[in-house]
Design a protein around this motif. Structure first.
Motif, mmCIF file in Angstrom:
data_model
loop_
_atom_site.group_PDB
_atom_site.id
_atom_site.type_symbol
_atom_site.label_atom_id
_atom_site.label_comp_id
_atom_site.label_asym_id
_atom_site.label_seq_id
_atom_site.Cartn_x
_atom_site.Cartn_y
_atom_site.Cartn_z
ATOM 1 N N PRO A 1 33.974 40.758 46.299
ATOM 2 C CA PRO A 1 35.326 41.110 45.841
ATOM 3 C C PRO A 1 35.374 42.394 45.024
ATOM 4 O O PRO A 1 34.445 42.731 44.315
ATOM 5 N N ASN A 2 36.507 43.086 45.148
ATOM 6 C CA ASN A 2 36.793 44.293 44.378
ATOM 7 C C ASN A 2 37.845 43.928 43.332
ATOM 8 O O ASN A 2 39.024 43.783 43.656
ATOM 9 N N LEU A 3 37.432 43.754 42.090
ATOM 10 C CA LEU A 3 38.323 43.202 41.066
ATOM 11 C C LEU A 3 39.565 44.049 40.778
ATOM 12 O O LEU A 3 40.669 43.498 40.693
ATOM 13 N N PRO A 4 39.451 45.365 40.606
ATOM 14 C CA PRO A 4 40.671 46.157 40.368
ATOM 15 C C PRO A 4 41.677 46.041 41.517
ATOM 16 O O PRO A 4 42.882 45.947 41.279
ATOM 17 N N ALA A 5 41.169 46.016 42.761
ATOM 18 C CA ALA A 5 42.061 45.882 43.915
ATOM 19 C C ALA A 5 42.732 44.517 43.924
ATOM 20 O O ALA A 5 43.905 44.391 44.278
ATOM 21 N N ILE A 6 41.986 43.482 43.528
ATOM 22 C CA ILE A 6 42.542 42.126 43.489
ATOM 23 C C ILE A 6 43.622 42.022 42.422
ATOM 24 O O ILE A 6 44.692 41.447 42.658
ATOM 25 N N LYS A 7 43.365 42.581 41.252
ATOM 26 C CA LYS A 7 44.360 42.562 40.181
ATOM 27 C C LYS A 7 45.643 43.252 40.631
ATOM 28 O O LYS A 7 46.748 42.742 40.409
ATOM 29 N N GLN A 8 45.502 44.400 41.278
ATOM 30 C CA GLN A 8 46.669 45.146 41.752
ATOM 31 C C GLN A 8 47.450 44.354 42.788
ATOM 32 O O GLN A 8 48.690 44.330 42.772
ATOM 33 N N SER A 9 46.728 43.675 43.676
ATOM 34 C CA SER A 9 47.388 42.855 44.702
ATOM 35 C C SER A 9 48.154 41.705 44.072
ATOM 36 O O SER A 9 49.260 41.368 44.506
ATOM 37 N N CYS A 10 47.562 41.089 43.042
ATOM 38 C CA CYS A 10 48.231 39.983 42.353
ATOM 39 C C CYS A 10 49.526 40.451 41.701
ATOM 40 O O CYS A 10 50.538 39.737 41.700
ATOM 41 N N ILE A 11 49.503 41.660 41.151
ATOM 42 C CA ILE A 11 50.692 42.219 40.510
ATOM 43 C C ILE A 11 51.757 42.544 41.546
ATOM 44 O O ILE A 11 52.923 42.153 41.416
ATOM 45 N N GLU A 12 51.355 43.240 42.600
ATOM 46 C CA GLU A 12 52.309 43.701 43.619
ATOM 47 C C GLU A 12 52.905 42.548 44.426
ATOM 48 O O GLU A 12 54.089 42.577 44.777
ATOM 49 N N LYS A 13 52.088 41.549 44.735
ATOM 50 C CA LYS A 13 52.538 40.433 45.579
ATOM 51 C C LYS A 13 52.952 39.212 44.760
ATOM 52 O O LYS A 13 53.272 38.166 45.331
ATOM 53 N N ASN A 14 52.924 39.345 43.437
ATOM 54 C CA ASN A 14 53.292 38.260 42.528
ATOM 55 C C ASN A 14 52.504 36.976 42.802
ATOM 56 O O ASN A 14 53.055 35.872 42.820
ATOM 57 N N ILE A 15 51.207 37.132 43.010
ATOM 58 C CA ILE A 15 50.324 35.979 43.195
ATOM 59 C C ILE A 15 50.049 35.363 41.829
ATOM 60 O O ILE A 15 49.631 36.047 40.900
ATOM 61 N N GLN A 16 50.279 34.065 41.704
ATOM 62 C CA GLN A 16 50.008 33.361 40.454
ATOM 63 C C GLN A 16 48.531 32.987 40.411
ATOM 64 O O GLN A 16 48.059 32.184 41.220
ATOM 65 N N LEU A 17 47.800 33.601 39.504
ATOM 66 C CA LEU A 17 46.348 33.427 39.427
ATOM 67 C C LEU A 17 45.962 32.826 38.085
ATOM 68 O O LEU A 17 46.292 33.368 37.027
ATOM 69 N N GLY A 18 45.256 31.690 38.121
ATOM 70 C CA GLY A 18 44.824 31.038 36.900
ATOM 71 C C GLY A 18 43.316 30.878 36.844
ATOM 72 O O GLY A 18 42.684 30.504 37.840
ATOM 73 N N PHE A 19 42.732 31.179 35.685
ATOM 74 C CA PHE A 19 41.297 31.026 35.463
ATOM 75 C C PHE A 19 41.053 29.900 34.464
ATOM 76 O O PHE A 19 41.780 29.775 33.469
ATOM 77 N N LEU A 20 39.994 29.114 34.708
ATOM 78 C CA LEU A 20 39.565 28.102 33.747
ATOM 79 C C LEU A 20 38.077 28.263 33.508
ATOM 80 O O LEU A 20 37.283 28.266 34.457
ATOM 81 N N PHE A 21 37.689 28.408 32.228
ATOM 82 C CA PHE A 21 36.291 28.589 31.857
ATOM 83 C C PHE A 21 35.879 27.560 30.809
ATOM 84 O O PHE A 21 36.711 27.040 30.068
#
Length: 266
Positions: free
Chosen positions: A199-219
């Motif tokens: 995965p390319n993290l900056p590209a993924i972040k941008q896609s989440c913003i542009e496509k309004n993907i709801q992304l949740g992390f649990l650690f």
């Protein structure tokens, strides 16, 4: 719960189906686990979602007979065979190793993804040892040799542990998976054949913003395998949420079911 298998190229892919909800949720398991890892979530998710949880190559009951690595194209094709989604949106739930596959899928098919829940996900950090052993020919040859004759590696790891260059959790992890010959052979195959999922993290972040993907992390706060700080690249984004709880790496358990469910309810 239903168990199914499908023919793909020369291989057989095993997968499980949980629940009967109208929405589609593809589930990607962690290292040395399988699709059954998500069974405990059926009672929480089963009304809203239908969960499809495959066994990755060299895991569970999947029989991977290909000579080439498992690629993102393979993953997309397999998901389409499991549950043809066409142009419809779907969601993802992934744990540990499966997180790398989920992140790469966001990168390549952002328009079809609605929500993503990543539980202690791999893929947020380029581990130098993983890169050497899977992305370089010299490193991969050394990796193969070490899996056959690991004595030198054990000596080096134990020495690093005594010098506190490796923490106890990592040292325990090393011995758990490398003391047994069969486990070493599986580790080599699993890492080598999954190496194309990058995965390319900056590209993924941008896609989440542009496509309004709801992304949740649990650690887990005390996780020494996957560190929460690796997700900081995603902070300060309104549709991306990061939560750290009082736990270690083993988060795919029933006692954390509500925390996992919350990731898909933002």
């Amino acid at each position: 719960m239903q168990q199914h298998s499908l023919a793909y190229k020369s291989s057989v892919i095993n997968y499980y189906v949980f629940g009967s909800g109208a929405k589609t949720l593809f589930c990607f398991h962690g290292y040395d686990e399988d699709g059954l890892s998500f069974a405990f979530l059926e009672k929480l998710f089963g009304v809203k979602y239908t969960l499809y949880a495959l066994d990755f190559p060299f895991h569970g009951k999947t029989q991977w007979n290909e000579k080439e690595p498992f690629t993102l194209a393979d993953l997309v094709t397999v998901l389409q065979l499991i549950h043809p989604f066409g142009n419809m949106k779907f969601s993802l739930l992934a744990y540990s190793m499966g997180g790398r596959a989920a992140l790469h899928l966001i990168q390549e098919t952002p328009t079809q993804i609605e929500r993503v829940a990543l539980v202690a996900p791999d893929g947020l950090h380029q581990n130098i040892w993983y890169w050497l052993t899977t992305q370089t020919s010299v490193g991969n040859n050394l990796f193969a040799y070490t899996m056959k004759k690991p004595q030198w590696f054990f000596s080096a790891a134990d020495a690093a542990g005594k010098l506190k260059l490796l923490n106890k959790s990592i040292l325990k992890f090393v011995h758990y998976y490398l003391d047994d010959r069969e486990q070493r052979a599986l580790l080599y195959k699993r890492w080598t054949f999954m190496r194309k999922l990058k995965p390319n993290l900056p590209a993924i972040k941008q896609s989440c913003i542009e496509k309004n993907i709801q992304l949740g992390f649990l650690f887990g706060e005390f996780d020494r395998i996957i560190l929460s700080k690796r997700a900081l690249v995603f902070r300060n984004t309104k549709n991306i949420h990061i939560k750290v709880i009082n736990a270690g790496h083993q988060l795919m358990k029933e006692k954390y079911a509500n925390e996992i469910a919350a990731l898909l309810n933002h």
